[in-house]
Design an enzyme around this catalytic site. Structure first.
Site, PDB file in Angstrom:
ATOM      1  N   GLY A 283     -19.441  -5.018  -2.689  1.00 58.39           N
ATOM      2  CA  GLY A 283     -18.583  -4.412  -3.699  1.00 58.39           C
ATOM      3  C   GLY A 283     -17.544  -5.364  -4.228  1.00 58.39           C
ATOM      4  O   GLY A 283     -16.524  -5.588  -3.597  1.00 58.39           O
ATOM      5  N   THR A 284     -17.777  -5.945  -5.375  1.00 56.93           N
ATOM      6  CA  THR A 284     -16.893  -6.983  -5.884  1.00 56.93           C
ATOM      7  C   THR A 284     -17.395  -7.403  -7.250  1.00 56.93           C
ATOM      8  O   THR A 284     -18.568  -7.229  -7.566  1.00 56.93           O
ATOM      9  CB  THR A 284     -16.983  -8.223  -4.944  1.00 56.93           C
ATOM     10  OG1 THR A 284     -16.187  -7.977  -3.807  1.00 56.93           O
ATOM     11  CG2 THR A 284     -16.469  -9.487  -5.594  1.00 56.93           C
ATOM     12  N   SER A 285     -16.475  -8.006  -8.046  1.00 57.63           N
ATOM     13  CA  SER A 285     -16.910  -8.765  -9.219  1.00 57.63           C
ATOM     14  C   SER A 285     -16.220 -10.111  -9.129  1.00 57.63           C
ATOM     15  O   SER A 285     -14.984 -10.166  -9.087  1.00 57.63           O
ATOM     16  CB  SER A 285     -16.490  -8.060 -10.509  1.00 57.63           C
ATOM     17  OG  SER A 285     -17.048  -6.776 -10.581  1.00 57.63           O
TER      18      SER A 285
END
Lengths: 205, 225
Positions: B25-27
């Site tokens: 979960g990340t950008s």
């Protein structure tokens, strides 16, 4: 991931002084992906009766249609508006009919009695167990966060403006801690003579 | 071999490989510009759907001129970054010079490849050295290492491949590149549930690193109200 967390969502209803509020986020998502930010989760079932259906989005829409049908039939036969208490009992019955293959929604009901205008709120689990507290009810994937916010912010006998503030802050700060709720919010304030609907400007992440 | 179906057939399988990407979960992203590289990341850490930290810092210092963007397991990437930082610092002392970015990336790759079965780490190594200037090395899950002029990672990256392909230009100015990175991450954060919070930036040049934060109300808006 639980099937009730597939679409995500946050919902809250609170009692005030001669008024009730009901509010929900506006996200329609599929697991982590947000598909729409204008998804309706609260539906009008009468001039002073609203139902919120957090959970699986397809069941949100289906349960709403089936409920509307049953409510319309009741109002035609009885020739009067359905009261929130009877409506909740009807919804509970509808959910329990599907006891071993349920609808994946955990409804929240908010309204004023059509005769006495007494505030009413309740919520249910997915198989129709009714819970009747005197203060607030929560639903959706952010329910843990909502319980915390409501417990901290709610107080009895709030007027419509204060109730709007309290409901909005409880909802927003709760869903800002949930990755699959948010992306906008709608708040309904239901009073004897009017219903105010407000769309809140929120973080869109 | 994990089972495809088990338990109630209509319930989603939690450890199903089809949902594997969900946990990164990340950008994160990195982009070269004239004079160096710019790295950026969102600030959301999730435990399942709960946002455990909404202001986390995913841009981690390895040396004064080499940073990494971390995606995947927070524990794994923090541990790896610490180990690489130690090795690179030691190497720098042996050399008597600033260590090269490609050496830092190679150490990341060694760890991520050899321990690939135990780790869940997708890392972007970015920095500046005097041999090759600004560089970005992508070390995704599995442990390959490849240099790219622009690179994106994390679960939010899926939504912005098209935007990056359409909008990246080599040799942008610093401000153009900042806007490009900001816009890309804002779009990803807007669609990905596991990304959000603030945008953290790092501008890495010969002079070192300049850190910036773009807060919620300053984020570029693309949605319609």
């Amino acid at each position: 991931m639980s099937i009730l967390a597939y679409n995500g969502g946050a919902m809250v209803a609170m009692k005030g002084e001669n008024c009730v509020s009901i509010a929900a986020d506006r996200r329609f998502g599929i697991q982590a992906q947000t598909v729409a930010t204008n998804f309706q989760k609260i539906f009008e079932m009468g001039p002073h009766l609203y139902v919120g259906l957090p959970g699986l989005a397809t069941d949100t829409q289906t349960v709403m249609e089936k409920l509307r049908f049953r409510k319309n039939l009741y109002e035609l036969k009885e020739n009067r508006r359905i009261s929130p208490k009877v409506f909740s009992a009807m919804l509970s019955n509808m959910l329990y009919e599907k006891r071993f293959g349920p609808f994946f929604v955990e409804p929240v009901v908010a309204g004023l009695d059509p005769k006495t205008y007494e505030p009413f709120i309740c919520n249910m689990d997915l198989i129709g167990c009714i819970n009747l507290p005197t203060d607030f009810v929560v639903g959706g994937t952010a329910s843990a966060q909502l319980y915390g916010m409501c417990e901290a912010l709610w107080e009895p006998n709030l007027g419509p403006d204060d109730l709007f503030e309290t409901t909005s802050q409880a909802l927003i700060n709760a869903f800002d801690r949930d990755a699959i709720s948010g992306w906008g919010a709608t708040v309904y304030i239901i009073e004897k003579d009017k219903v105010t609907i407000k769309n809140l400007k929120t973080r869109m992440d | 071999m994990p089972p495809i179906f088990s338990g109630h057939p209509t319930m989603l399988e939690e450890n199903d490989w089809r949902n594997a990407a969900h946990s990164t979960g990340t950008s994160i992203m990195a982009a070269e510009f004239a004079g160096g590289v710019i790295i950026g990341a969102d600030s959301r850490t999730t435990t399942g759907a709960y946002i455990a930290n909404r202001v986390s810092d995913k841009l981690t210092r390895i040396t004064d001129h080499i940073y990494c963007c971390r995606s995947g397991s927070a524990a794994d990437t923090q541990a790896i970054a610490d180990i690489v930082s130690y090795h690179l610092n030691f190497h720098g002392m042996e050399l008597g010079e600033e260590p090269l970015v490609e050496v830092g990336a190679a150490i990341f790759r060694e760890l991520c490849y050899n321990y690939r079965d135990s780790l869940m780490a997708g890392i972007l190594v970015a920095g500046w050295d005097k041999k090759k200037g600004g560089q970005i090395y992508s070390v995704p899950i599995g442990g390959m290492c490849v240099r790219q002029p622009v690179s994106i990672g994390g679960s939010g990256s899926s939504y912005v491949y098209g935007y990056v392909d359409a909008n990246f230009k080599p040799n942008m100015s610093k401000d153009e590149c900042i806007q490009f990175v900001t816009n890309t991450l804002a779009l990803a954060m807007s669609r990905d549930g596991s990304s959000g919070g603030v945008i953290r930036l790092g501008i890495i040049t010969e002079k070192g690193v300049e850190r910036r934060v773009i807060l919620g109300d300053q984020l570029p808006k693309f949605y319609e109200d």
